[in-house]
Scaffold this motif. Structure first.
Motif, PDB file in Angstrom:
ATOM      1  N   VAL A 187     -23.600  17.914 -27.446  1.00 61.74           N
ATOM      2  CA  VAL A 187     -22.375  17.581 -28.189  1.00 61.74           C
ATOM      3  C   VAL A 187     -21.370  16.904 -27.273  1.00 61.74           C
ATOM      4  CG1 VAL A 187     -20.376  18.547 -29.397  1.00 61.74           C
ATOM      5  CG2 VAL A 187     -22.668  19.396 -29.910  1.00 61.74           C
ATOM      6  N   ASN A 188     -21.182  17.451 -26.076  1.00 62.75           N
ATOM      7  CA  ASN A 188     -20.238  16.854 -25.138  1.00 62.75           C
ATOM      8  C   ASN A 188     -20.677  15.463 -24.704  1.00 62.75           C
ATOM      9  OD1 ASN A 188     -18.553  19.024 -25.230  1.00 62.75           O
ATOM     10  ND2 ASN A 188     -19.151  19.878 -23.277  1.00 62.75           N
ATOM     11  N   GLY A 189     -21.986  15.263 -24.590  1.00 67.89           N
ATOM     12  CA  GLY A 189     -22.477  13.943 -24.230  1.00 67.89           C
ATOM     13  C   GLY A 189     -22.096  12.905 -25.266  1.00 67.89           C
ATOM     14  N   VAL A 190     -22.204  13.274 -26.545  1.00 70.25           N
ATOM     15  CA  VAL A 190     -21.810  12.354 -27.623  1.00 70.25           C
ATOM     16  C   VAL A 190     -20.313  12.104 -27.590  1.00 70.25           C
ATOM     17  CG1 VAL A 190     -21.659  12.069 -30.120  1.00 70.25           C
ATOM     18  CG2 VAL A 190     -23.745  12.991 -29.103  1.00 70.25           C
ATOM     19  N   ILE A 191     -19.523  13.181 -27.367  1.00 70.64           N
ATOM     20  CA  ILE A 191     -18.069  13.032 -27.332  1.00 70.64           C
ATOM     21  C   ILE A 191     -17.633  12.134 -26.182  1.00 70.64           C
ATOM     22  CG2 ILE A 191     -15.898  14.265 -26.904  1.00 70.64           C
ATOM     23  CD1 ILE A 191     -17.064  16.635 -28.422  1.00 70.64           C
ATOM     24  N   LEU A 192     -18.190  12.370 -25.004  1.00 69.30           N
ATOM     25  CA  LEU A 192     -17.721  11.669 -23.812  1.00 69.30           C
ATOM     26  C   LEU A 192     -18.349  10.301 -23.608  1.00 69.30           C
ATOM     27  CD1 LEU A 192     -17.579  14.656 -21.288  1.00 69.30           C
ATOM     28  CD2 LEU A 192     -15.711  13.623 -22.565  1.00 69.30           C
ATOM     29  N   GLU A 193     -19.570  10.102 -24.081  1.00 70.54           N
ATOM     30  CA  GLU A 193     -20.259   8.832 -23.847  1.00 70.54           C
ATOM     31  C   GLU A 193     -20.398   7.982 -25.105  1.00 70.54           C
ATOM     32  OE1 GLU A 193     -23.966   9.482 -21.870  1.00 70.54           O
ATOM     33  OE2 GLU A 193     -23.128  10.931 -20.463  1.00 70.54           O
ATOM     34  N   GLY A 194     -20.153   8.566 -26.266  1.00 68.81           N
ATOM     35  CA  GLY A 194     -20.272   7.820 -27.513  1.00 68.81           C
ATOM     36  C   GLY A 194     -21.723   7.630 -27.915  1.00 68.81           C
ATOM     37  N   LEU A 195     -21.937   6.761 -28.893  1.00 70.72           N
ATOM     38  CA  LEU A 195     -23.271   6.528 -29.426  1.00 70.72           C
ATOM     39  C   LEU A 195     -23.833   5.162 -29.042  1.00 70.72           C
ATOM     40  CD1 LEU A 195     -22.747   7.903 -33.048  1.00 70.72           C
ATOM     41  CD2 LEU A 195     -23.967   9.022 -31.189  1.00 70.72           C
ATOM     42  N   ALA A 196     -22.970   4.253 -28.623  1.00 70.90           N
ATOM     43  CA  ALA A 196     -23.421   2.886 -28.334  1.00 70.90           C
ATOM     44  C   ALA A 196     -24.329   2.862 -27.116  1.00 70.90           C
ATOM     45  CB  ALA A 196     -22.221   1.973 -28.110  1.00 70.90           C
ATOM     46  N   GLU A 197     -25.381   2.063 -27.205  1.00 73.18           N
ATOM     47  CA  GLU A 197     -26.291   1.904 -26.076  1.00 73.18           C
ATOM     48  C   GLU A 197     -25.617   1.072 -24.999  1.00 73.18           C
ATOM     49  OE1 GLU A 197     -30.736   0.075 -25.100  1.00 73.18           O
ATOM     50  OE2 GLU A 197     -29.895  -0.011 -27.126  1.00 73.18           O
ATOM     51  N   ARG A 198     -25.755   1.519 -23.759  1.00 75.87           N
ATOM     52  CA  ARG A 198     -25.174   0.765 -22.654  1.00 75.87           C
ATOM     53  C   ARG A 198     -26.050  -0.444 -22.345  1.00 75.87           C
ATOM     54  NH1 ARG A 198     -23.289   5.426 -18.301  1.00 75.87           N
ATOM     55  NH2 ARG A 198     -21.652   6.347 -19.598  1.00 75.87           N
ATOM     56  N   ARG A 199     -25.431  -1.609 -22.294  1.00 74.28           N
ATOM     57  CA  ARG A 199     -26.172  -2.855 -22.017  1.00 74.28           C
ATOM     58  C   ARG A 199     -25.491  -3.612 -20.877  1.00 74.28           C
ATOM     59  NH1 ARG A 199     -26.498  -4.766 -28.349  1.00 74.28           N
ATOM     60  NH2 ARG A 199     -27.828  -3.045 -29.091  1.00 74.28           N
ATOM     61  N   PRO A 200     -26.265  -4.377 -20.153  1.00 74.76           N
ATOM     62  CA  PRO A 200     -25.668  -5.171 -19.063  1.00 74.76           C
ATOM     63  C   PRO A 200     -24.554  -6.068 -19.596  1.00 74.76           C
ATOM     64  CG  PRO A 200     -28.050  -5.199 -18.913  1.00 74.76           C
ATOM     65  CD  PRO A 200     -27.729  -4.564 -20.230  1.00 74.76           C
ATOM     66  N   GLY A 201     -23.442  -6.055 -18.903  1.00 76.75           N
ATOM     67  CA  GLY A 201     -22.333  -6.912 -19.291  1.00 76.75           C
ATOM     68  C   GLY A 201     -21.453  -6.326 -20.374  1.00 76.75           C
ATOM     69  N   ARG A 202     -21.840  -5.159 -20.909  1.00 78.51           N
ATOM     70  CA  ARG A 202     -21.028  -4.536 -21.966  1.00 78.51           C
ATOM     71  C   ARG A 202     -19.825  -3.842 -21.327  1.00 78.51           C
ATOM     72  NH1 ARG A 202     -22.301  -2.724 -27.179  1.00 78.51           N
ATOM     73  NH2 ARG A 202     -20.829  -1.204 -27.996  1.00 78.51           N
ATOM     74  N   SER A 203     -18.669  -4.135 -21.844  1.00 82.99           N
ATOM     75  CA  SER A 203     -17.462  -3.539 -21.274  1.00 82.99           C
ATOM     76  C   SER A 203     -17.425  -2.062 -21.613  1.00 82.99           C
ATOM     77  CB  SER A 203     -16.196  -4.221 -21.831  1.00 82.99           C
ATOM     78  OG  SER A 203     -16.156  -4.109 -23.226  1.00 82.99           O
ATOM     79  N   SER A 204     -16.918  -1.229 -20.696  1.00 84.72           N
ATOM     80  CA  SER A 204     -16.877   0.201 -20.902  1.00 84.72           C
ATOM     81  C   SER A 204     -15.554   0.627 -21.501  1.00 84.72           C
ATOM     82  CB  SER A 204     -17.086   0.933 -19.590  1.00 84.72           C
ATOM     83  OG  SER A 204     -16.116   0.520 -18.646  1.00 84.72           O
TER      84      SER A 204
END
Length: 204
Positions: A187-204
């Protein structure tokens, strides 16, 4: 020395604990003062010596449960500094509290009955206190650079809503082997990292 004041406080607590059992089983409207008195081992008149009405008893019972839960959380979180660890610990502690005190938990998550405005105000203030505590944790985490700058009010609402939903699921689950630490981590992982897949060049 076991004096008269101590005896009075013990009797009051017995009535509150009797109310927890009866209200959790029958709800606010069907619960009868006679049944609560029987659970507490006192007479019906004794209940009214301590509480003027069923509504007042319900409110005092709710506040007792909330205080027990909050006290448990505060004790367990003392000494935990990192935001992620603190949030995960809070989820685990509340889920375990509900597991160990199912009757109390069912009242906390059943929703308050449509009682007086004064009672509703007190219950709303308790919810707001939880939101304020979460907002304080978020502000501290942002100041330490543990999370990005956010609207702490909105973030607190999201976390609080998630906590209520997950805790309610745990409370009514029949899975006695549920891994609370793993669930809290997910649950905390979803809260803190969100659902979007991390991709190269994607702004955080």
């Amino acid at each position: 020395m076991y004096d008269q004041q101590t005896a009075s406080e013990d009797k009051r607590l017995r009535i509150i604990k009797g109310a927890i059992k009866v209200f959790s089983q029958q709800g606010f409207y069907k619960a009868k003062i006679e049944e609560i008195a029987e659970q507490a081992g006192v007479g019906k008149g004794t209940v009214y010596e301590y509480f003027a009405s069923k509504e007042e008893l319900f409110l005092e019972m709710f506040l007792y449960i909330e205080e027990r839960c909050r006290g448990t959380v505060q004790r367990e979180l003392s000494g935990v500094s990192a935001f992620f660890d603190k949030l995960q610990k809070m989820f685990v502690v509340i889920m375990r509290f509900l597991r160990d005190h199912r009757e109390m938990g069912k009242i906390l998550f059943a929703g308050s009955p449509p009682v007086s405005e004064d009672t509703q105000r007190v219950l709303r203030e308790k919810n707001q206190k939880m939101l304020d505590d979460l907002s304080g944790m978020l502000e501290e985490a942002a100041a330490k650079g543990e999370i990005r700058p956010v609207d702490v009010g909105v973030a607190a609402q999201v976390i609080f809503g998630t906590l209520l939903f997950v805790a309610a699921q745990v409370l009514f689950s029949e899975d006695e082997g549920l891994d609370y630490n793993r669930l809290a981590q997910e649950v905390n992982g979803v809260i803190l990292e969100g659902l979007a897949e991390r991709r190269p060049g994607r702004s955080s």
